[in-house]
Design an enzyme around this catalytic site. Structure first.
Site, PDB file in Angstrom:
ATOM      1  N   GLU A 292       0.735  -1.254  -0.169  1.00 38.21           N
ATOM      2  CA  GLU A 292      -0.062  -0.036  -0.087  1.00 38.21           C
ATOM      3  C   GLU A 292       0.809   1.188   0.155  1.00 38.21           C
ATOM      4  O   GLU A 292       2.227   1.250   0.044  1.00 38.21           O
ATOM      5  CB  GLU A 292      -0.928  -0.129   1.174  1.00 38.21           C
ATOM      6  CG  GLU A 292      -2.166  -1.142   1.173  1.00 38.21           C
ATOM      7  CD  GLU A 292      -2.961  -0.994   2.358  1.00 38.21           C
ATOM      8  OE1 GLU A 292      -2.714  -0.337   3.207  1.00 38.21           O
ATOM      9  OE2 GLU A 292      -3.856  -2.029   2.265  1.00 38.21           O
TER      10      GLU A 292
ATOM     11  N   HIS B  29      -8.838   9.751   2.912  1.00 38.39           N
ATOM     12  CA  HIS B  29      -8.506   8.409   2.049  1.00 38.39           C
ATOM     13  C   HIS B  29      -8.491   9.118   0.554  1.00 38.39           C
ATOM     14  O   HIS B  29      -9.730   9.621   0.234  1.00 38.39           O
ATOM     15  CB  HIS B  29      -9.306   7.134   2.301  1.00 38.39           C
ATOM     16  CG  HIS B  29      -8.822   6.161   1.734  1.00 38.39           C
ATOM     17  ND1 HIS B  29      -8.538   5.880   0.551  1.00 38.39           N
ATOM     18  CD2 HIS B  29      -8.262   4.923   2.397  1.00 38.39           C
ATOM     19  CE1 HIS B  29      -7.790   4.713   0.339  1.00 38.39           C
ATOM     20  NE2 HIS B  29      -7.697   4.076   1.361  1.00 38.39           N
TER      21      HIS B  29
ATOM     22  N   ARG C  17      -0.570   8.674   1.698  1.00 34.63           N
ATOM     23  CA  ARG C  17      -1.825   9.171   1.488  1.00 34.63           C
ATOM     24  C   ARG C  17      -1.955  10.503   1.315  1.00 34.63           C
ATOM     25  O   ARG C  17      -2.845  11.172   0.395  1.00 34.63           O
ATOM     26  CB  ARG C  17      -2.901   8.919   2.691  1.00 34.63           C
ATOM     27  CG  ARG C  17      -3.271   7.531   2.324  1.00 34.63           C
ATOM     28  CD  ARG C  17      -4.127   7.075   3.376  1.00 34.63           C
ATOM     29  NE  ARG C  17      -4.180   5.598   3.102  1.00 34.63           N
ATOM     30  CZ  ARG C  17      -4.636   4.537   4.029  1.00 34.63           C
ATOM     31  NH1 ARG C  17      -4.947   5.096   5.119  1.00 34.63           N
ATOM     32  NH2 ARG C  17      -4.583   3.418   3.958  1.00 34.63           N
TER      33      ARG C  17
ATOM     34  N   HIS D 145     -11.191   9.792   6.428  1.00 34.04           N
ATOM     35  CA  HIS D 145     -10.834   8.457   6.856  1.00 34.04           C
ATOM     36  C   HIS D 145     -10.326   8.064   8.165  1.00 34.04           C
ATOM     37  O   HIS D 145     -11.094   7.127   9.021  1.00 34.04           O
ATOM     38  CB  HIS D 145      -9.827   7.888   5.825  1.00 34.04           C
ATOM     39  CG  HIS D 145      -9.592   6.614   5.783  1.00 34.04           C
ATOM     40  ND1 HIS D 145     -10.652   5.614   5.704  1.00 34.04           N
ATOM     41  CD2 HIS D 145      -8.373   5.917   6.016  1.00 34.04           C
ATOM     42  CE1 HIS D 145     -10.120   4.410   5.727  1.00 34.04           C
ATOM     43  NE2 HIS D 145      -8.808   4.302   6.000  1.00 34.04           N
TER      44      HIS D 145
ATOM     45  N   ARG E 272      -0.789   9.033   8.936  1.00 31.25           N
ATOM     46  CA  ARG E 272      -0.436   7.501   9.174  1.00 31.25           C
ATOM     47  C   ARG E 272      -0.165   6.805   8.004  1.00 31.25           C
ATOM     48  O   ARG E 272      -0.736   6.798   6.947  1.00 31.25           O
ATOM     49  CB  ARG E 272      -2.050   7.064   9.822  1.00 31.25           C
ATOM     50  CG  ARG E 272      -2.104   5.398   9.863  1.00 31.25           C
ATOM     51  CD  ARG E 272      -3.083   5.137  10.544  1.00 31.25           C
ATOM     52  NE  ARG E 272      -4.332   5.145   9.737  1.00 31.25           N
ATOM     53  CZ  ARG E 272      -4.810   4.287   8.924  1.00 31.25           C
ATOM     54  NH1 ARG E 272      -4.162   3.216   8.725  1.00 31.25           N
ATOM     55  NH2 ARG E 272      -5.767   4.328   8.582  1.00 31.25           N
TER      56      ARG E 272
HETATM   57  P1  FAD Z   1     -13.393   0.880  16.141  1.00 34.19           P
HETATM   58  O1  FAD Z   1     -13.090  -0.441  15.422  1.00 34.19           O
HETATM   59  O2  FAD Z   1     -13.945   2.001  15.478  1.00 34.19           O
HETATM   60  O3  FAD Z   1     -13.982   0.754  17.376  1.00 34.19           O
HETATM   61  C1  FAD Z   1     -14.850   1.632  18.108  1.00 34.19           C
HETATM   62  C2  FAD Z   1     -16.047   0.761  19.205  1.00 34.19           C
HETATM   63  O4  FAD Z   1     -16.249   1.987  20.059  1.00 34.19           O
HETATM   64  C3  FAD Z   1     -17.246   0.582  18.237  1.00 34.19           C
HETATM   65  O5  FAD Z   1     -17.501  -0.520  18.825  1.00 34.19           O
HETATM   66  C4  FAD Z   1     -18.198   1.902  18.875  1.00 34.19           C
HETATM   67  O6  FAD Z   1     -19.421   1.231  18.596  1.00 34.19           O
HETATM   68  C5  FAD Z   1     -17.823   2.001  20.172  1.00 34.19           C
HETATM   69  N1  FAD Z   1     -18.124   3.249  20.741  1.00 34.19           N
HETATM   70  C6  FAD Z   1     -17.790   4.383  20.206  1.00 34.19           C
HETATM   71  N2  FAD Z   1     -18.255   5.399  21.097  1.00 34.19           N
HETATM   72  C7  FAD Z   1     -18.948   4.815  22.091  1.00 34.19           C
HETATM   73  C8  FAD Z   1     -19.561   5.192  23.338  1.00 34.19           C
HETATM   74  N3  FAD Z   1     -19.826   6.457  23.511  1.00 34.19           N
HETATM   75  N4  FAD Z   1     -20.126   4.172  24.122  1.00 34.19           N
HETATM   76  C9  FAD Z   1     -20.012   2.942  23.693  1.00 34.19           C
HETATM   77  N5  FAD Z   1     -19.270   2.562  22.590  1.00 34.19           N
HETATM   78  C10 FAD Z   1     -18.875   3.493  21.929  1.00 34.19           C
HETATM   79  N6  FAD Z   1      -7.057   0.340   9.034  1.00 34.19           N
HETATM   80  C11 FAD Z   1      -5.746  -0.456   8.820  1.00 34.19           C
HETATM   81  O7  FAD Z   1      -4.830  -0.398   9.483  1.00 34.19           O
HETATM   82  N7  FAD Z   1      -5.782  -1.307   7.772  1.00 34.19           N
HETATM   83  C12 FAD Z   1      -7.086  -1.203   6.930  1.00 34.19           C
HETATM   84  O8  FAD Z   1      -6.812  -1.940   5.833  1.00 34.19           O
HETATM   85  C13 FAD Z   1      -7.898  -0.263   7.133  1.00 34.19           C
HETATM   86  N8  FAD Z   1      -9.046  -0.261   6.303  1.00 34.19           N
HETATM   87  C14 FAD Z   1     -10.078   0.757   6.747  1.00 34.19           C
HETATM   88  C15 FAD Z   1     -11.201   0.833   5.932  1.00 34.19           C
HETATM   89  C16 FAD Z   1     -12.238   1.628   6.258  1.00 34.19           C
HETATM   90  C17 FAD Z   1     -13.606   1.583   5.501  1.00 34.19           C
HETATM   91  C18 FAD Z   1     -12.243   2.458   7.544  1.00 34.19           C
HETATM   92  C19 FAD Z   1     -13.449   3.140   7.941  1.00 34.19           C
HETATM   93  C20 FAD Z   1     -10.986   2.304   8.366  1.00 34.19           C
HETATM   94  C21 FAD Z   1     -10.037   1.574   8.013  1.00 34.19           C
HETATM   95  N9  FAD Z   1      -8.717   1.648   8.625  1.00 34.19           N
HETATM   96  C22 FAD Z   1      -7.939   0.561   8.292  1.00 34.19           C
HETATM   97  C23 FAD Z   1      -8.518   2.236   9.949  1.00 34.19           C
HETATM   98  C24 FAD Z   1      -9.099   1.150  11.091  1.00 34.19           C
HETATM   99  O9  FAD Z   1     -10.086   0.000  10.535  1.00 34.19           O
HETATM  100  C25 FAD Z   1      -9.580   1.687  12.276  1.00 34.19           C
HETATM  101  O10 FAD Z   1      -8.584   2.760  12.545  1.00 34.19           O
HETATM  102  C26 FAD Z   1      -9.310   0.708  13.382  1.00 34.19           C
HETATM  103  O11 FAD Z   1     -10.445  -0.237  13.157  1.00 34.19           O
HETATM  104  C27 FAD Z   1      -9.936   1.097  14.872  1.00 34.19           C
HETATM  105  O12 FAD Z   1     -10.224   0.390  15.673  1.00 34.19           O
HETATM  106  P2  FAD Z   1     -10.719   0.763  17.118  1.00 34.19           P
HETATM  107  O13 FAD Z   1     -10.703  -0.429  17.767  1.00 34.19           O
HETATM  108  O14 FAD Z   1      -9.839   1.815  17.822  1.00 34.19           O
HETATM  109  O15 FAD Z   1     -12.199   1.477  16.696  1.00 34.19           O
HETATM  110  C1  SIN Z   2      -7.330   0.704   2.684  1.00 35.80           C
HETATM  111  O1  SIN Z   2      -7.531  -0.519   2.518  1.00 35.80           O
HETATM  112  O2  SIN Z   2      -6.681   1.508   1.614  1.00 35.80           O
HETATM  113  C2  SIN Z   2      -7.272   1.249   3.985  1.00 35.80           C
HETATM  114  C3  SIN Z   2      -6.231   0.989   4.661  1.00 35.80           C
HETATM  115  C4  SIN Z   2      -5.852   1.967   5.703  1.00 35.80           C
HETATM  116  O3  SIN Z   2      -6.828   2.830   6.192  1.00 35.80           O
HETATM  117  O4  SIN Z   2      -4.881   1.764   6.399  1.00 35.80           O
END
Ligand code: FAD
Ligand code: SIN
Length: 535
Positions: free
Chosen positions: A113, A241, A287, A348, A383
């Site tokens: 990537e 993104h 990015r 993103h 990032r």
């Molecule tokens: P999240 O997975 O967002 O989880 C947050 C949790 O907190 C959720 O369950 C939510 O409901 C809960 N929550 C929020 N507020 C509250 C509240 N007030 N009370 C109770 N619960 C709450 N990163 C990569 O490294 N590789 C990738 O390929 C990649 N692809 C991506 C593609 C997309 C479309 C997106 C949107 C992001 C992508 N990212 C990727 C970024 C990555 O997915 C996220 O940064 C990562 O998953 C965040 O994980 P997290 O556990 O911190 O938060």
């Molecule tokens: C992607 O698959 O392009 C997202 C990867 C990322 O957010 O790191």
């Protein structure tokens, strides 16, 4: 109603679930999550997890790529910890049942990537996040010590300011003893006390009009911590993104960067490659560079999108490697094997967040943070692709270790934490206020605080958001809490933090580009920290 646990985990994405799994052997764990348990940014991750597995790759090269993408602002100790611990935790995910795509010889199939000088993205085709989330949820289900509560929205952290201890008696220290949580099914606020609280609430993409993030990404964790007096850093670095599907019904569906790693090339309407002039990695540049180049290309040509072309690759390979994207585009009558995909940038990822140290500790005792909500120093001003899932995994483990030590070292007696007080509030029927304010914030952020910024736009945005916040706070105080008002209040706070941080940075660096200070100032290599003094 009141509940007491050893550990309270807020959020059920990769960060929350991974830390809960590690904590389960040390005490009772409650996971509260605001919607259905799998509704998290994690579930939507496509590209994969960056980690060093190829024999010709090295930790040093991954660290170098992370530093370069971050425009020099990341903290090297944090980056090293994440890069070096990554492979072990990725293997642990495989042990939990994540069926990562493999080569015919049985090794991880490594994708590439933007910003990576080596193939190092471990993935499950183009739906890595979904498979990781389901494997973690499955593991959590089998832990007797973990209670997972859906439709439970954390409203505020319980700290000294909810307990009537005079400032003289408590000094300047702040402690966290859990959170007030709205059970949205029963419309009742519950008090969750815990010896240690892990904040894993994810990002805030919903503050922008166009975002890849699902509806849950409303910056609740950052806003709660800001209200509680924790330091918040680097909020100006919102990552856009470069490639989301340009289609009125597609809701900024992500077209993974891995498609460019696979050979996809960015072209304009005339079919010209425009990234080659911008960076030696061309379409695979970091990015911030690609998103800005697309923005400039669209402004120059007046077109509404650019295109990602992968048609020169064999159709069967495209369909096999990117089944989700192929199907989604087909649904919108775009056959990616024979025509270029129209794409535009969208908000993103939040590189900023709640400041933590290497142990995942925030400045509030008993409160730890991991995942997108945190600012650990790993991402700096931009990032590196697929470093987010990696950082979340490593810091979830770190937070769990720190929380467990904290539990062992403490002699806990909870102070008298009051129940939630909703006296004097009423059920408002003015929900149009919420939807109107929400749209106003999203438009404001998109138009004035986007990929290219200026002092004039930022100052205008700041005066607008101050007014909107003031109105929302008044409404909040008079109204019985609902998920909608909680999220709106948090989004307004996060919007203000992004704008203030952007105004504080008098240079362009990484994701923050302003026409008033178009150059980086290397004498000013600092994080932007904003903190509220709690009385
Ligand atoms: P999240 O997975 O967002 O989880 C947050 C949790 O907190 C959720 O369950 C939510 O409901 C809960 N929550 C929020 N507020 C509250 C509240 N007030 N009370 C109770 N619960 C709450 N990163 C990569 O490294 N590789 C990738 O390929 C990649 N692809 C991506 C593609 C997309 C479309 C997106 C949107 C992001 C992508 N990212 C990727 C970024 C990555 O997915 C996220 O940064 C990562 O998953 C965040 O994980 P997290 O556990 O911190 O938060
Ligand atoms: C992607 O698959 O392009 C997202 C990867 C990322 O957010 O790191």
């Amino acid at each position: 109603m009141s509940f007491e646990f050893d550990f309270l985990v807020i959020g059920s994405g990769i960060a929350g679930l991974s830390s809960a799994l590690k904590l389960a052997k040390h005490g009772t764990v409650a996971i509260v999550t605001k919607k259905e348990k799998a509704e998290a940014n994690t579930t939507y991750a496509q590209g994969g997890i960056a980690s060093v597995f190829h024999p010709k790759d090295s930790y040093e090269q991954h660290i170098k790529d992370t530093l370069e993408a971050s425009a020099g602002l990341c903290h090297m100790d944090a980056v090293r910890m994440v890069v070096e611990r990554g492979p072990t935790l990725v293997r642990e995910l495989a042990t939990l049942g994540v069926d990562f795509t493999r080569t015919p010889e049985g090794f991880f199939d490594l994708g590439r990537e933007g910003g990576h000088h080596h193939k190092r993205i471990v993935h499950v085709k183009d739906h890595t996040g979904r498979d990781v989330e389901l494997a973690l949820l499955n593991a959590v289900k089998h832990k007797a010590n973990i209670t997972l509560l859906e439709n439970h929205v954390a409203i505020d952290l319980i700290t000294e300011h909810h307990i009537f201890i005079p400032t003289q008696a408590r000094g300047s220290s702040l402690n966290c003893w859990g959170a007030y949580v709205l059970d949205s099914g029963k419309s009742r606020v519950k008090r969750f006390t815990a010896k240690a609280t892990i904040l894993a609430t994810g990002g805030c993409g919903q503050v922008y009009l166009h975002t890849t993030n699902p509806l849950i990404a409303t910056g609740d964790g950052v806003a709660m911590c800001f209200r509680a007096g924790a330091a918040i850093a680097n909020m100006e670095f919102m990552q856009f993104h470069p490639t989301t599907l340009y289609h009125s019904d597609a809701d900024s569906f992500l077209i993974t960067e891995a498609l460019r790693g696979f050979g996809g090339r960015l072209i304009n309407k005339r079919g010209e490659l425009f990234m080659d002039k911008q960076h030696d990695l061309a379409s695979l540049a970091p990015r911030d560079v690609v998103a800005r180049a697309i923005d400039a290309e669209m402004k120059k040509s007046g077109e509404r999108c650019v295109f990602l072309d992968v048609t020169h690759k064999p159709a069967d390979e495209i369909i096999n490697r990117f089944p989700q994207i192929y199907q989604k585009c087909k649904h919108y009558k775009i056959d990616i094997t024979s025509e270029p995909i129209p794409v535009v940038p969208a908000a993103h990822y939040s590189c900023g967040g709640v400041v933590t140290n290497l142990r995942g500790e925030t400045q509030i005792t008993g409160l730890f943070a991991c995942g997108e909500v945190s600012c650990t120093g790993v991402h700096g001003a931009n990032r590196l692709a697929s470093n987010s899932l990696l950082e979340a995994l490593v810091y979830a483990e770190t937070c769990a270790r720190s929380a467990q030590h904290f539990l062992k070292s403490g002699n806990f007696t909870f102070p008298p934490v009051p129940y939630w007080d909703d006296q004097g509030t009423f059920n408002s029927e003015e929900w149009v206020l919420i939807s109107h304010d929400l749209l106003e914030i999203k438009n404001l952020m998109w138009d004035y605080v986007g990929i290219v910024r200026s002092n004039l736009r930022l100052e205008r945005a700041l005066s607008r958001i101050r007014l909107i916040r003031h109105e929302i706070e008044n409404f909040y105080r008079r109204t019985t809490v609902t998920p909608g008002i909680i999220e709106l209040r948090n989004l307004a706070t996060v919007a203000q933090l992004i704008i203030q941080a952007a105004l504080l940075r008098k240079e362009s660096r990484g994701l923050h580009y302003t026409t008033d200070y178009p150059k980086s100032d290397d004498d000013y290599l600092k994080d932007t920290v904003i903190q509220q003094q709690i009385m």
